[in-house]
Enzyme design. Structure first.
Site, PDB file in Angstrom:
ATOM      1  N   GLU A 157      -4.324  -5.628   7.008  1.00 42.00           N
ATOM      2  CA  GLU A 157      -3.019  -5.460   6.371  1.00 42.00           C
ATOM      3  C   GLU A 157      -2.074  -4.794   7.357  1.00 42.00           C
ATOM      4  OE1 GLU A 157      -1.955  -6.650   3.334  1.00 42.00           O
ATOM      5  OE2 GLU A 157      -0.306  -6.153   4.664  1.00 42.00           O
ATOM      6  N   LYS A 193      -5.819  -5.791  14.737  1.00 44.68           N
ATOM      7  CA  LYS A 193      -5.234  -4.714  13.943  1.00 44.68           C
ATOM      8  C   LYS A 193      -5.242  -3.404  14.720  1.00 44.68           C
ATOM      9  CE  LYS A 193      -3.518  -2.281  10.793  1.00 44.68           C
ATOM     10  NZ  LYS A 193      -3.742  -1.950   9.439  1.00 44.68           N
ATOM     11  N   CYS A 214      -2.998   5.821   9.842  1.00 45.22           N
ATOM     12  CA  CYS A 214      -3.536   4.790  10.740  1.00 45.22           C
ATOM     13  C   CYS A 214      -3.502   5.111  12.222  1.00 45.22           C
ATOM     14  CB  CYS A 214      -2.806   3.474  10.495  1.00 45.22           C
ATOM     15  SG  CYS A 214      -3.293   2.727   8.947  1.00 45.22           S
TER      16      CYS A 214
HETATM   17  C1  UDX Z   1      -7.503   2.355   3.766  1.00 45.68           C
HETATM   18  C2  UDX Z   1      -8.114   2.587   5.152  1.00 45.68           C
HETATM   19  O1  UDX Z   1      -8.150   3.970   5.428  1.00 45.68           O
HETATM   20  C3  UDX Z   1      -7.358   1.910   6.245  1.00 45.68           C
HETATM   21  O2  UDX Z   1      -8.122   1.947   7.425  1.00 45.68           O
HETATM   22  C4  UDX Z   1      -7.117   0.494   5.912  1.00 45.68           C
HETATM   23  O3  UDX Z   1      -6.322  -0.120   6.858  1.00 45.68           O
HETATM   24  C5  UDX Z   1      -6.604   0.308   4.531  1.00 45.68           C
HETATM   25  O4  UDX Z   1      -7.365   1.009   3.581  1.00 45.68           O
HETATM   26  P1  UDX Z   1      -5.593   3.482   2.320  1.00 45.68           P
HETATM   27  O5  UDX Z   1      -5.477   2.406   1.313  1.00 45.68           O
HETATM   28  O6  UDX Z   1      -4.328   4.112   2.795  1.00 45.68           O
HETATM   29  O7  UDX Z   1      -6.257   2.985   3.684  1.00 45.68           O
HETATM   30  O8  UDX Z   1      -6.675   4.547   1.837  1.00 45.68           O
HETATM   31  P2  UDX Z   1      -6.727   5.372   0.475  1.00 45.68           P
HETATM   32  O9  UDX Z   1      -5.367   5.514  -0.088  1.00 45.68           O
HETATM   33  O10 UDX Z   1      -7.556   6.576   0.759  1.00 45.68           O
HETATM   34  O11 UDX Z   1      -7.527   4.403  -0.517  1.00 45.68           O
HETATM   35  C6  UDX Z   1      -8.883   4.137  -0.482  1.00 45.68           C
HETATM   36  C7  UDX Z   1      -9.417   4.128  -1.921  1.00 45.68           C
HETATM   37  O12 UDX Z   1     -10.758   3.652  -1.914  1.00 45.68           O
HETATM   38  C8  UDX Z   1      -9.448   5.492  -2.602  1.00 45.68           C
HETATM   39  O13 UDX Z   1      -8.726   5.431  -3.816  1.00 45.68           O
HETATM   40  C9  UDX Z   1     -10.938   5.765  -2.850  1.00 45.68           C
HETATM   41  O14 UDX Z   1     -11.177   6.460  -4.050  1.00 45.68           O
HETATM   42  C10 UDX Z   1     -11.501   4.360  -2.907  1.00 45.68           C
HETATM   43  N1  UDX Z   1     -12.934   4.267  -2.608  1.00 45.68           N
HETATM   44  C11 UDX Z   1     -13.435   4.820  -1.491  1.00 45.68           C
HETATM   45  C12 UDX Z   1     -13.765   3.571  -3.482  1.00 45.68           C
HETATM   46  O15 UDX Z   1     -13.339   3.066  -4.510  1.00 45.68           O
HETATM   47  N2  UDX Z   1     -15.089   3.439  -3.173  1.00 45.68           N
HETATM   48  C13 UDX Z   1     -15.620   3.999  -2.065  1.00 45.68           C
HETATM   49  O16 UDX Z   1     -16.837   3.862  -1.834  1.00 45.68           O
HETATM   50  C14 UDX Z   1     -14.771   4.715  -1.196  1.00 45.68           C
HETATM   51  C1  UDX Z   2       1.559   1.737  10.618  1.00 43.82           C
HETATM   52  C2  UDX Z   2       1.950   0.336  11.143  1.00 43.82           C
HETATM   53  O1  UDX Z   2       3.351   0.245  11.337  1.00 43.82           O
HETATM   54  C3  UDX Z   2       1.480  -0.725  10.188  1.00 43.82           C
HETATM   55  O2  UDX Z   2       1.787  -2.005  10.678  1.00 43.82           O
HETATM   56  C4  UDX Z   2      -0.007  -0.552  10.038  1.00 43.82           C
HETATM   57  O3  UDX Z   2      -0.550  -1.528   9.225  1.00 43.82           O
HETATM   58  C5  UDX Z   2      -0.343   0.816   9.518  1.00 43.82           C
HETATM   59  O4  UDX Z   2       0.178   1.798  10.400  1.00 43.82           O
HETATM   60  P1  UDX Z   2       2.580   3.380   8.778  1.00 43.82           P
HETATM   61  O5  UDX Z   2       1.578   4.373   9.277  1.00 43.82           O
HETATM   62  O6  UDX Z   2       2.693   3.170   7.311  1.00 43.82           O
HETATM   63  O7  UDX Z   2       2.274   1.959   9.404  1.00 43.82           O
HETATM   64  O8  UDX Z   2       4.037   3.823   9.289  1.00 43.82           O
HETATM   65  P2  UDX Z   2       4.984   3.552  10.543  1.00 43.82           P
HETATM   66  O9  UDX Z   2       6.296   3.142  10.033  1.00 43.82           O
HETATM   67  O10 UDX Z   2       4.360   2.702  11.573  1.00 43.82           O
HETATM   68  O11 UDX Z   2       5.175   5.033  11.123  1.00 43.82           O
HETATM   69  C6  UDX Z   2       4.101   5.801  11.656  1.00 43.82           C
HETATM   70  C7  UDX Z   2       4.606   7.134  12.167  1.00 43.82           C
HETATM   71  O12 UDX Z   2       5.399   6.980  13.330  1.00 43.82           O
HETATM   72  C8  UDX Z   2       5.493   7.881  11.158  1.00 43.82           C
HETATM   73  O13 UDX Z   2       5.175   9.256  11.190  1.00 43.82           O
HETATM   74  C9  UDX Z   2       6.878   7.611  11.680  1.00 43.82           C
HETATM   75  O14 UDX Z   2       7.800   8.549  11.251  1.00 43.82           O
HETATM   76  C10 UDX Z   2       6.644   7.629  13.181  1.00 43.82           C
HETATM   77  N1  UDX Z   2       7.653   6.879  13.958  1.00 43.82           N
HETATM   78  C11 UDX Z   2       7.839   5.547  13.739  1.00 43.82           C
HETATM   79  C12 UDX Z   2       8.391   7.524  14.939  1.00 43.82           C
HETATM   80  O15 UDX Z   2       8.222   8.725  15.163  1.00 43.82           O
HETATM   81  N2  UDX Z   2       9.290   6.795  15.670  1.00 43.82           N
HETATM   82  C13 UDX Z   2       9.503   5.458  15.487  1.00 43.82           C
HETATM   83  O16 UDX Z   2      10.324   4.871  16.182  1.00 43.82           O
HETATM   84  C14 UDX Z   2       8.744   4.817  14.479  1.00 43.82           C
END
Ligand code: UDX
Ligand code: UDX
Length: 463
Positions: A162, A221, A277
């Site tokens: 994603e 990714k 991430c």
């Molecule tokens: C996650 C990953 O961290 C990231 O690397 C990936 O790209 C997208 O998925 P995110 O959705 O932001 O990112 O994580 P989080 O908001 O923590 O959601 C994960 C969910 O999975 C939690 O709600 C947790 O309770 C659930 N979970 C975790 C399960 O249902 N079963 C499990 O065994 C572990």
């Molecule tokens: C990132 C990637 O953009 C996305 O494609 C991937 O799937 C998940 O990780 P995200 O972490 O949600 O997404 O946010 P992003 O907008 O990329 O920003 C990451 C961090 O960098 C933030 O703290 C943001 O404030 C900072 N940032 C971003 C800067 O400091 N300067 C910039 O120019 C852009």
């Protein structure tokens, strides 16, 4: 094969919004999102969709439209796995905090648990989709678990990372730059790829749907996140040089960003990148490179993280130095705690580390953030284990009103680029502060000239 039932394990920042959009765009597909966390599922089912656990602009409306029609949130993991033809794994993959690869490698224990659970429950052939960001070749491990612990049914493993960014998740999902699907080169693998392509084709143009082998997809990714984070560390490295030389980093960024080969995006100098991430994925990349003996490759990417840590520390140091080398008992107000605007996510937010440094200097921190809840801020600090919970809650005061939070402050630090900060009555804030009134803009969002006219001593990043 036509897909009519999807299950997603993990109702987090990725799983929740992604499935909501699939459900909205594919009314003929039943989408069930499951999670071990009962409270989280309860929150997703809150009758008032404004109370769902994840804040993303536009998400509440989509959930209101699809929930109960073809979008369901449930804790009945096994039932949902059993019913579905396609199972997305969207659980978290944090950095390991123990054992081999501690502090760097991705912790795959939740992924393995999911694979074992799928294998146990599945009585028909299934497609298993990796949605979580994973080290290259994880699909191999998932396949081995599924094939060796399953009931003899066939599994196809796809990688479908994603690329949504938080705060713009809904628009990113509705209008993606590309959809990436990796699968086996066998006939069965290609059939599985096609089945998933057809789901996305309900709203994404076919030429934006890219298909590759599984390993390319997994590695793409990590590569995308490493390249994006590298740009921020590169411009942040320049921000320090700008401060020494009288150059202005925003002007430099604009000048180089107009070179179409470089491009304007991801060149905003800041207090440092945060989020779930970038740090996790780069550390993971470094670990993978090391494990193949590629030490120079590992060191090269690790420098992106080192620069980011330096940028956060440099910001807190600057606050201390500017406030006459002591912040003990001074009130410093943080505007923003989230890692970026338009999200309530705080994972790896720069604010946490800046607060930690300043509390070590015995500052009193006040915080206002429009979406982050109080308990989250405190647990972010507790997680660092620098001091006791009690000490943290004494050092951090959280306000629901920005003007109240700034009253009597020696300095304000902008940590998140929330749009509303720009619209504040800065004269009123200035009047309520101690003098001289310092303003450290960690996001370069405020108008320096206007603030200086009011009387603030303004310090941005890189100028
Ligand atoms: C996650 C990953 O961290 C990231 O690397 C990936 O790209 C997208 O998925 P995110 O959705 O932001 O990112 O994580 P989080 O908001 O923590 O959601 C994960 C969910 O999975 C939690 O709600 C947790 O309770 C659930 N979970 C975790 C399960 O249902 N079963 C499990 O065994 C572990
Ligand atoms: C990132 C990637 O953009 C996305 O494609 C991937 O799937 C998940 O990780 P995200 O972490 O949600 O997404 O946010 P992003 O907008 O990329 O920003 C990451 C961090 O960098 C933030 O703290 C943001 O404030 C900072 N940032 C971003 C800067 O400091 N300067 C910039 O120019 C852009």
């Amino acid at each position: 094969m036509e897909i009519t039932k999807i299950c997603c394990i993990g109702a987090g920042y990725v799983g929740g919004p992604t499935m909501a959009v699939i459900a909205q765009k594919c009314p003929n597909i039943k989408v069930t999102v499951v999670d071990l966390n009962e409270q989280r599922i309860k929150d997703w089912n809150d009758p008032n969709t404004d109370n769902i656990p994840i804040y993303e602009p536009g998400l509440s409306e989509i959930v209101a439209e699809a929930r109960g029609r073809n979008l369901f949130f449930s804790t009945e993991v096994e039932k949902a796995i059993d019913e579905a033809q396609v199972i997305f794994i969207s659980v978290n993959t944090p950095t390991k905090t123990y054992g081999k690869g501690k502090g760097m490698a991705a912790d795959l224990k939740y992924i393995e648990l999911c694979a074992r659970q799928i294998a146990k429950v599945a009585k028909q052939n299934k497609i298993v989709v990796e949605k979580s960001t994973l080290p290259v070749r994880t699909a191999e491990a998932i396949k081995s678990i599924l094939d060796n612990t399953g009931n003899g049914v066939q599994f196809q493993i796809l990688s479908n990372p994603e690329f949504l960014a938080e705060g713009t998740a809904v628009t990113d999902l509705l209008n993606p730059d590309r959809i990436l699907i990796g699968g086996d080169t066998t006939t069965e693998g290609q059939e599985a790829i096609n089945a998933l392509v057809n789901v996305y084709a309900n709203w994404v143009e076919k030429d934006k749907i890219l298909t590759t082998n599984v390993w390319s997809s997994e590695l793409s990714k990590l590569t995308a996140n490493a390249f994006l984070a590298q740009r921020i560390s590169s411009i942040n490295a320049m921000s320090e040089l700008c401060e020494k030389t009288g150059a202005d980093v925003s002007e430099v960024a604009k000048a180089i960003g107009m070179d179409s080969r470089i491009g304007a995006k991801f060149l905003k100098a800041s207090v440092g990148f945060g989020g779930s991430c970038f740090q996790k994925d780069i550390l993971n990349l470094v670990y993978i490179a090391k494990s193949y003996g590629l030490n120079e490759v590992a060191d090269y990417w690790e420098q992106v993280i080192i620069m980011n840590d330096h940028q956060k520390r440099r910001f807190s140091n600057k606050i201390v130095q500017t406030l006459y080398n002591t912040v003990a008992d001074k009130k410093i107000t943080f505007l923003g705690w989230a890692f970026k605007k338009d999200t309530n996510d705080t994972r790896e937010s720069a604010a946490i580390y800046v607060a930690d440094d300043l509390i070590n200097e015995q500052a009193k921190i006040s915080v206002y953030d429009p979406k982050v809840q109080r308990h989250k801020m405190l647990s972010d600090l507790d997680y660092l284990e620098t001091r006791t919970k009690e000490e943290n809650s004494n050092a951090l005061t959280i306000f629901e009103n920005p003007y109240e939070s700034c009253k009597g402050a020696h300095a304000i630090a902008v940590l998140t680029e929330w749009d509303e900060f720009i619209t504040y009555d800065w004269q009123k804030i200035y009047d309520s502060m101690r003098k001289p009134a310092f303003l450290f803009d960690g996001r370069n969002i405020l108008n320096a000239k206007e603030l200086e006219k009011i009387g603030f001593i303004y310090k941005g990043i890189g100028s």
